[in-house]
Design an enzyme around this catalytic site. Structure first.
Site, PDB file in Angstrom:
ATOM      1  N   LYS A   1       7.627   2.724   4.272  1.00 39.56           N
ATOM      2  CA  LYS A   1       8.150   2.423   2.938  1.00 39.56           C
ATOM      3  C   LYS A   1       9.691   2.488   2.942  1.00 39.56           C
ATOM      4  O   LYS A   1      10.285   2.840   3.941  1.00 39.56           O
ATOM      5  CB  LYS A   1       7.551   3.386   1.911  1.00 39.56           C
TER       6      LYS A   1
HETATM    7  C1  LIG Z   1       1.505   2.889   0.905  1.00 36.47           C
HETATM    8  C2  LIG Z   1       0.785   2.532  -0.325  1.00 36.47           C
HETATM    9  C3  LIG Z   1      -0.043   3.441  -0.983  1.00 36.47           C
HETATM   10  C4  LIG Z   1      -0.413   4.775  -0.417  1.00 36.47           C
HETATM   11  O1  LIG Z   1       0.648   5.577  -0.091  1.00 36.47           O
HETATM   12  P1  LIG Z   1       0.450   6.726   1.020  1.00 36.47           P
HETATM   13  O2  LIG Z   1       1.729   7.502   0.900  1.00 36.47           O
HETATM   14  O3  LIG Z   1       0.309   6.050   2.345  1.00 36.47           O
HETATM   15  O4  LIG Z   1      -0.732   7.516   0.651  1.00 36.47           O
HETATM   16  C5  LIG Z   1      -0.623   3.049  -2.186  1.00 36.47           C
HETATM   17  N1  LIG Z   1      -0.415   1.834  -2.700  1.00 36.47           N
HETATM   18  C6  LIG Z   1       0.377   0.926  -2.092  1.00 36.47           C
HETATM   19  C7  LIG Z   1       0.580  -0.410  -2.721  1.00 36.47           C
HETATM   20  C8  LIG Z   1       0.970   1.235  -0.871  1.00 36.47           C
HETATM   21  O5  LIG Z   1       1.703   0.320  -0.235  1.00 36.47           O
END
Ligand SMILES: *Cc1c(COP(=O)(O)O)cnc(C)c1O
Length: 398
Positions: free
Chosen positions: A196
């Site tokens: 991210k």
């Molecule tokens: C990455 C992501 C999540 C989950 O986040 P984590 O930190 O990996 O649990 C949920 N929704 C979207 C759209 C994502 O890209």
């Protein structure tokens, strides 16, 4: 001469694999983490509070509650929204499974709503017809970092008395009407997984402007224990606490929060770097016949978590999967976001076979491709990616 494709035995565009996303950790980030490790507090403590305060400021919200992942953020939001067995939640099929899973965790049922062409976000015009007397919430996702139609969705939620939980896991750097993602929904959820736009290793945040939701989130992340009970019972019972609802251990550590503070201070710089890469991609890829670059709506600043292209498959002798395999062979780490959630066996079991019900999402899935985008990409990485796209497109063009 483009040369023979690597997948057909030619020389790949590059010798080393280029991933689609990657974190950037500075010496200062490491220093901040080490300081916590040398201190008395390593889990939820003063650094976490500071991180929450700064993140809330960044996101344009009154409160931020840091948790152990983006998925935990979504799960607690669904609980704080009061979802129960049999309730319905309207969300997009074009997301990571965690979006819908967090609804299912509560016993509620996700009802998918098709997306808009080109932007890949939930289509507000298609939401109203899906609302039933069991609908409790709408959960839009800011696909790739492009804000969803927050004004339209807010209006629907207000007029139908629904809670709006925004999955902002892609859009920490985005703006809508000039405001960040914490300013619009009842709750917004962020993820700090390493791919991210900023990372804490694993981690997430829920932002809200509502006092009651804030208190509920704090309690839910800590086993449902009422944080005020020690204060209330004061000296006579410093040991006393009450558990009032079924909560979880979704706490974030101070170690992670220290990294989060370092990353947050660099977020504008990360975003500026991503914007430069995006501008170069836009310019170069717009010239490749048959490939569509991402679009950005007028009232939006894109958060650029992902850079996705759409392949006009009529123009090529290969489909999206052909492009994927050929580009991977060139050592370009392309990826696919996302397999529509209703395609997964678990959801086919839960909801029945919904294939064909969301034509725009399904068409998008069949033609979309994510190409590498991360803050520390080198000029050569960008050139390699563009050259590989040209090479593969030229080879496969009808
Ligand atoms: C990455 C992501 C999540 C989950 O986040 P984590 O930190 O990996 O649990 C949920 N929704 C979207 C759209 C994502 O890209």
């Amino acid at each position: 001469m483009p040369g023979r494709l690597a997948i057909d035995g030619g020389k790949p565009i590059r010798d080393t694999f280029l991933p689609y996303g990657k974190q950037s950790i500075s010496d200062e980030d490491i220093k901040l983490v080490v300081e916590v490790l040398r201190s008395d507090w390593i889990t939820t403590g003063p650094v976490l509070s500071e991180f929450e305060k700064k993140f809330a400021e960044h996101a344009g919200a009154r409160y931020a509650v840091a948790v152990s992942s983006g998925t935990a953020a979504l799960h607690l939001s669904m609980l704080a929204a009061g979802l129960k067995k049999g309730d319905e939640v309207i969300t997009t099929p074009l997301s990571f499974v965690a979006t819908a899973n967090s609804v299912v965790f509560t016993g509620a049922i996700p009802r998918f709503c098709d997306v808009q062409p080109h932007y890949h976000n939930i289509d507000p015009a298609k939401i109203t017809s899906l609302i039933s007397d069991r609908t409790r919430a709408i959960v839009p996702v800011d696909f790739a970092g492009h804000p969803c139609d927050l004004r339209e969705i807010r209006e629907i939620c207000d007029s139908e008395d629904l809670i709006m939980v925004q999955d902002a896991c892609h859009s920490v750097s985005a703006r809508y009407d000039g405001k960040r993602m914490g300013a619009h929904a009842d709750m917004a959820c962020f993820s700090f997984h390493p791919v991210k736009n900023m990372t804490t290793g694993e981690g997430g945040v829920v932002t809200t402007n509502d006092d009651r939701i804030y208190e509920t989130l704090l309690s839910l992340r800590n086993h449902g224990i009422n944080k005020d009970s020690t204060k209330r019972f004061g000296k006579s019972g410093g040991w006393y606490y009450e558990m009032k609802m079924l909560g979880y251990n979704y706490r974030m550590t101070d170690i992670q929060a220290a990294l989060g503070l370092g990353q947050l201070s660099r977020l504008d710089d990360f975003h500026a770097k991503r914007l430069k890469i995006v501008a170069e991609y836009d310019r170069a890829i717009a010239e490749i016949d048959g490939l569509e670059i991402p679009r950005v709506k007028e009232d939006c600043e894109h958060g650029w978590h992902l850079y996705t292209i759409l392949i006009d498959t009529d123009k090529f002798n290969a489909g999206r999967d052909g492009f994927y395999s050929a580009l991977r062979a060139e050592n370009i780490g392309v990826n696919i976001h996302y397999i529509p959630i209703h395609y997964h066996p678990f959801y086919r079991e839960l909801l029945g076979d919904l294939k064909g019900s969301y034509p725009v999402a399904e068409d998008t899935f069949s033609r979309i491709l994510t190409i590498p985008l991360f803050h520390d990409m080198k000029r050569q990485d960008i050139e390699d990616t563009v050259n590989a796209l040209k090479k593969v497109a030229d080879q496969y063009r009808r």
